[in-house]
Scaffold this motif. Structure first.
Motif, short mmCIF file in Angstrom:
data_model
loop_
_atom_site.label_atom_id
_atom_site.label_comp_id
_atom_site.label_asym_id
_atom_site.label_seq_id
_atom_site.Cartn_x
_atom_site.Cartn_y
_atom_site.Cartn_z
N GLU A 123 0.83 -1.21 0.00
CA GLU A 123 0.00 0.00 0.00
C GLU A 123 0.87 1.26 0.00
OE1 GLU A 123 -3.01 0.04 -0.65
OE2 GLU A 123 -4.09 -1.64 0.21
N ARG A 124 1.98 1.24 0.73
CA ARG A 124 2.90 2.38 0.71
C ARG A 124 3.50 2.57 -0.67
NH1 ARG A 124 7.37 1.96 5.17
NH2 ARG A 124 8.12 3.76 3.96
N SER A 125 3.83 1.45 -1.32
CA SER A 125 4.37 1.53 -2.68
C SER A 125 3.34 2.12 -3.64
CB SER A 125 4.79 0.14 -3.16
OG SER A 125 5.26 0.18 -4.49
N LEU A 126 2.08 1.67 -3.50
CA LEU A 126 1.03 2.16 -4.38
C LEU A 126 0.77 3.65 -4.15
CD1 LEU A 126 -0.99 1.15 -6.54
CD2 LEU A 126 -2.66 0.89 -4.69
N LYS A 127 0.92 4.10 -2.92
CA LYS A 127 0.74 5.52 -2.64
C LYS A 127 1.77 6.36 -3.38
CE LYS A 127 0.05 8.70 1.25
NZ LYS A 127 0.03 8.83 2.73
N GLN A 128 2.98 5.82 -3.52
CA GLN A 128 4.03 6.53 -4.25
C GLN A 128 3.81 6.45 -5.75
OE1 GLN A 128 6.55 8.30 -2.86
NE2 GLN A 128 5.66 7.86 -0.83
N ARG A 129 3.24 5.32 -6.21
CA ARG A 129 3.03 5.11 -7.65
C ARG A 129 1.61 4.61 -7.83
NH1 ARG A 129 7.09 1.05 -9.53
NH2 ARG A 129 8.62 2.72 -9.55
N PRO A 130 0.61 5.51 -7.81
CA PRO A 130 -0.81 5.10 -7.79
C PRO A 130 -1.26 4.31 -9.01
CG PRO A 130 -0.56 7.41 -7.18
CD PRO A 130 0.76 6.97 -7.72
N ASN A 131 -0.58 4.48 -10.13
CA ASN A 131 -1.00 3.81 -11.36
C ASN A 131 -0.12 2.62 -11.71
OD1 ASN A 131 -3.21 5.53 -11.82
ND2 ASN A 131 -1.90 7.06 -12.79
N SER A 132 0.46 2.00 -10.71
CA SER A 132 1.28 0.82 -10.95
C SER A 132 0.39 -0.42 -11.05
CB SER A 132 2.30 0.62 -9.83
OG SER A 132 2.95 -0.63 -9.97
N HIS A 133 0.22 -0.90 -12.27
CA HIS A 133 -0.61 -2.10 -12.45
C HIS A 133 0.03 -3.31 -11.77
CE1 HIS A 133 2.15 -1.92 -15.92
NE2 HIS A 133 2.18 -3.23 -15.81
N LEU B 48 -6.28 -3.92 -14.66
CA LEU B 48 -6.56 -4.23 -16.06
C LEU B 48 -7.08 -3.02 -16.83
CD1 LEU B 48 -8.09 -7.77 -15.52
CD2 LEU B 48 -6.00 -7.23 -16.79
N LYS B 49 -7.66 -2.07 -16.12
CA LYS B 49 -8.06 -0.83 -16.78
C LYS B 49 -6.82 -0.04 -17.20
CE LYS B 49 -11.20 3.11 -16.24
NZ LYS B 49 -12.16 3.79 -15.34
N LEU B 50 -5.77 -0.12 -16.37
CA LEU B 50 -4.51 0.55 -16.70
C LEU B 50 -3.77 -0.18 -17.80
CD1 LEU B 50 -3.40 1.28 -13.04
CD2 LEU B 50 -3.97 3.02 -14.75
N LYS B 51 -3.84 -1.52 -17.77
CA LYS B 51 -3.14 -2.34 -18.77
C LYS B 51 -4.02 -3.55 -19.07
CE LYS B 51 1.35 -4.35 -19.92
NZ LYS B 51 2.72 -4.64 -19.46
N PRO B 52 -4.88 -3.46 -20.08
CA PRO B 52 -5.91 -4.49 -20.32
C PRO B 52 -5.37 -5.90 -20.54
CG PRO B 52 -6.42 -2.49 -21.54
CD PRO B 52 -5.05 -2.30 -20.98
N ASP B 53 -4.19 -6.03 -21.10
CA ASP B 53 -3.65 -7.36 -21.39
C ASP B 53 -2.51 -7.73 -20.47
OD1 ASP B 53 -5.44 -7.96 -23.40
OD2 ASP B 53 -4.22 -7.09 -24.98
N TYR B 54 -2.57 -7.24 -19.23
CA TYR B 54 -1.52 -7.56 -18.26
C TYR B 54 -1.72 -9.00 -17.79
CZ TYR B 54 1.42 -7.10 -14.10
OH TYR B 54 2.39 -7.27 -13.14
N PRO B 55 -0.82 -9.93 -18.17
CA PRO B 55 -1.06 -11.36 -17.90
C PRO B 55 -1.22 -11.68 -16.42
CG PRO B 55 0.73 -11.08 -19.49
CD PRO B 55 0.41 -9.72 -18.95
N GLU B 56 -0.37 -11.06 -15.57
CA GLU B 56 -0.43 -11.37 -14.15
C GLU B 56 -1.81 -11.06 -13.56
OE1 GLU B 56 2.09 -10.08 -15.63
OE2 GLU B 56 3.87 -11.20 -15.03
N ALA B 57 -2.38 -9.92 -13.96
CA ALA B 57 -3.70 -9.54 -13.44
C ALA B 57 -4.78 -10.47 -13.98
CB ALA B 57 -4.01 -8.09 -13.79
N LEU B 58 -4.67 -10.85 -15.25
CA LEU B 58 -5.65 -11.78 -15.82
C LEU B 58 -5.59 -13.13 -15.11
CD1 LEU B 58 -5.11 -10.94 -19.60
CD2 LEU B 58 -7.20 -10.52 -18.29
#
Length: 711
Positions: free
Chosen positions: A151-161, A188-198
């Motif tokens: 969560e701390r990392s995401l706060k620094q980089r909010p759009n990190s898929h 997936l909204k940030l990167k629709p074909d991101y394999p890890e998220a899929l």
């Protein structure tokens, strides 16, 4: 550049310069970094080595060459190079981060965590170090700390898929699927074909039982990452739980073609092969997985389960249980056993039931009558449910528990702590070596008395489990030495209650048809080649007889067809064989209306399957096996006065079936009376059966209290 981590996490390193390197090497180093970032790794390495040839103590070049080694799958070389750079420039946070990535790639998570901590001490907002620390803390089981770091990392980089996916994976592990799905949709909204998220989203949907939604997501993951073993592995899992076992096996095989070194991939293939009835192949896949990861109890349990289905493997089954106990069952001996339980022999007892099958499952059919019939003045019922399926059975089980815990996503440490906090007096294993078992927790002995019974009652092999509740037909006294647990006799191995919606018993079909119809309702993995051969021999001996095979929800079309092909290969005409697929429970019971006599499989025979047949007025022909799994039907038949239907050889099995099939009036009499006889017996008298179980619990408890008083 990105370095993939473990535990479904993504670790990030960096090929970057902290500050300009003094001339004349600056331009060479900059050119090398440009090559590196463009993926021209050989050119980048040449540039870095050129700098080091002229200036061996150039920290930036050492660091970048180490990052390159990491990227090329040489983490040990990376550690040596980056460590040299740190000795020269100890205050460079990125150096410590990339050193952590190298240790992480070696699965040395504690060392990696230390590197990330040092990076964050130098630069508290280092976004990659925060993310990477989350990955390794998750691997170390420190899940709350891991989530905070992500969560701390995401706060620094909010759009990190990537970080969003890492958070979602961890939330999934914590059982917080709704929150996980929100993070994944955002990723997936940030990167629709991101394999890890899929891949992760497909897993979340699968756990929820949303197979129709999970399948297209998993297929998309495999399509966008065709060379990614993880994508094919997830697709295999989704297909398997959707009942498409043949496709699942193919997907798992593609997974292993890309990466045969992962134990979990072999384990998943083994499970699918098991469902498909390809037991020898499943056994070999379990052995492959165990060879790659000998310290995986779930794999060892899978091997034992597979051997339970293997003819002639009695000694091997016993040997593997001994090995399981030696490898995983000795934890309780390594620490003093201290329990806070009040040592009062006659007080109300806290009974803890542990199972992954608190849902519509044959195991639940066996233990739910006991939960319903417990005398609450004598026992307080705690349920520790590993089920991720929520249906009517699950809802009822929750109402029957005095205290209910969902524990599917709890670590062994947390489950042990929960059981100890509840001060359970007698902890009951309802899974044995079947899927979802928590035997490693039982190995820690969190309760003074531990028992195994009902759900998969074949004996665990754990000397941490004190008692095995079983009847004396299944385990005669002369076999007691084969079990690690003390045998505590009960009236019947299982207790069964006829469902309220069970159809009535009908007239014997043979009376109207003029021929006998045999039925086979066991799961197809139980129907071994030897069983098929004997069934074919029987059908050939009675040319007018028919065979109706009723299959389970995960028995695929190819598995069903293989059974037909095998019988035909032995000379049986295909038109004499009728195959029926999965149905509702009521329809499954009604299918008995079309059969006159049930043929049990061997060496792993029926349990609930046989009781259901008897309740529907259909006698069962069984072959007495050597172990528990081959004696359950014999137990029921003996209790009902039908021991004449129990064979001791395959020749006798065929002879009994032929003789009984010719006794149509006798079959008609059984049809009319069996249900009432079952209901009147100890098999179906849930209150009487449960009183016997409670008496066994009380005896065990008194003995423990007495032993403590004299200790």
């Amino acid at each position: 550049m990105k370095h993939r981590g473990y535990q479904n996490g993504t670790a990030r390193g960096g090929a970057r310069l902290l500050q300009p390197t003094p001339s004349p090497q600056q331009r060479v180093l900059t050119r090398g970094l440009e090559h590196h970032q463009a993926g021209r790794l050989a050119d980048a390495e040449a540039s870095y080595r050129q700098v080091l040839a002229a200036e061996p103590g150039n920290a930036a070049a050492l660091h970048l060459l180490g990052a390159l080694a990491n990227q090329c799958g040489q983490p040990q070389a990376a550690i040596e190079l980056i460590s040299q750079a740190i000795r020269i420039e100890p205050l460079a946070a990125s150096y410590h981060n990339n050193l952590g990535v190298a240790y992480q790639n070696l699965k040395q998570f504690a060392e990696a965590a230390g590197c990330y901590e040092r990076a964050l001490a130098l630069q508290p907002d280092h976004v990659d170090a925060l993310n990477n620390r989350g990955v390794v803390l998750q691997a170390l089981g420190r899940l709350d700390e891991a989530l905070a770091s992500f969560e701390r990392s995401l706060k620094q980089r909010p759009n990190s898929h990537e970080t969003l996916n890492n958070i979602a994976s961890l939330l999934t592990r914590l059982g917080r699927h709704d929150e996980a799905e929100l993070r994944l949709r955002r990723s997936l909204k940030l990167k629709p074909d991101y394999p890890e998220a899929l891949i992760t989203l497909a897993g979340v949907l699968m756990v929820r039982g949303q197979h129709a939604e999970a399948e297209p997501v998993a297929r998309r993951a495999a399509a966008v990452a065709p060379n990614d073993a993880r994508a094919h592995d997830m697709l295999g899992s989704v297909l398997r739980w959707a009942g498409k076992v043949d496709e699942a096996i193919l997907s798992y095989q593609r997974t292993l073609a890309f990466d045969p070194s992962m134990a979990t991939y072999w384990l998943n293939l083994a499970g699918a092969l098991q469902v498909a009835g390809r037991t020898p192949e499943a056994t070999e896949a379990y052995r492959q997985s165990l060879g790659l990861d000998p310290n995986a109890p779930v794999t060892h349990s899978g091997l034992i389960f597979s051997l339970d289905l293997t003819p002639g493997a009695a000694e091997e089954r016993r040997a593997e249980r001994i090995r399981f106990n030696e490898r995983f069952g000795q934890v309780w001996k390594q620490q003093p056993l201290a329990f806070a339980n009040a040592r009062e022999p006659e007080r109300r007892l806290r009974i803890g039931y542990v199972s992954a099958d608190f849902y519509h499952h044959s195991a639940a059919t066996a233990f739910m009558p006991i939960l319903r019939a417990h005398d609450r003045s004598q026992v307080q019922v705690y349920c520790y449910s590993g089920s991720t399926t929520f249906d009517a059975v699950n809802v009822e089980a929750r109402t029957l528990a005095d205290v209910w815990h969902d524990v599917a996503f709890l670590t062994d440490d947390r489950l042990e702590a929960l059981i100890r906090a509840d001060e359970i007096d007698i902890l009951v294993d309802l899974s044995g070596h079947s899927a979802g078992n928590r035997l490693p927790v039982f190995a820690r002995k969190p309760a003074p008395i531990q028992v195994t019974a009902w759900g998969y009652c074949t004996g665990t092999g754990l000397d941490a489990i004190d008692a095995f509740l079983i009847d004396r037909v299944v385990v005669p006294p002369e076999d007691d030495h084969r079990y690690a647990e003390r045998i505590v006799p009960v009236p019947s191995t299982l207790c069964f209650t006829l469902p309220e919606d069970a159809p009535p018993v009908n007239a014997l079909p043979a009376l109207g048809r003029g021929h006998v119809t045999f039925g086979a309702f066991n799961r197809l993995p139980k129907v071994t080649p030897e069983t098929r051969k004997v069934w074919a021999e029987l059908l050939l001996a009675i040319p007018t007889a028919r065979l109706l095979v009723k299959t389970g929800p995960q028995d695929s079309p190819s598995v069903r067809q293989q059974l037909v092909d095998d019988l035909v290969a032995h000379g049986v005409e295909p038109e004499r064989i009728e195959m029926r697929g999965p149905t509702s429970r009521t329809e499954h019971l009604a299918a008995h209306h079309d059969v006159d006599l049930i043929l049990d499989a061997f060496p792993h025979g029926g349990g609930v399957t046989s009781i259901e047949a008897l309740m529907m007025g259909v006698p069962v022909i069984t072959l007495l096996g050597r172990g528990v799994s081959g004696r359950l039907s014999a137990s029921f038949l003996t209790t009902l006065g039908l021991a004449e239907l129990v064979a001791t050889t395959t020749e006798q099995y065929v002879a009994i079936a032929r003789e009984v099939a010719a006794r149509v009036p006798w079959l008609a009499e059984q049809r009319a009376t069996l249900r009432d006889r079952v209901i009147a017996s100890s098999i179906a008298d849930a209150p009487a059966y449960t009183r016997a179980v409670e008496a066994a619990y009380r005896d065990l408890w008194r003995q423990w209290c007495g032993a403590q008083a004299t200790a």
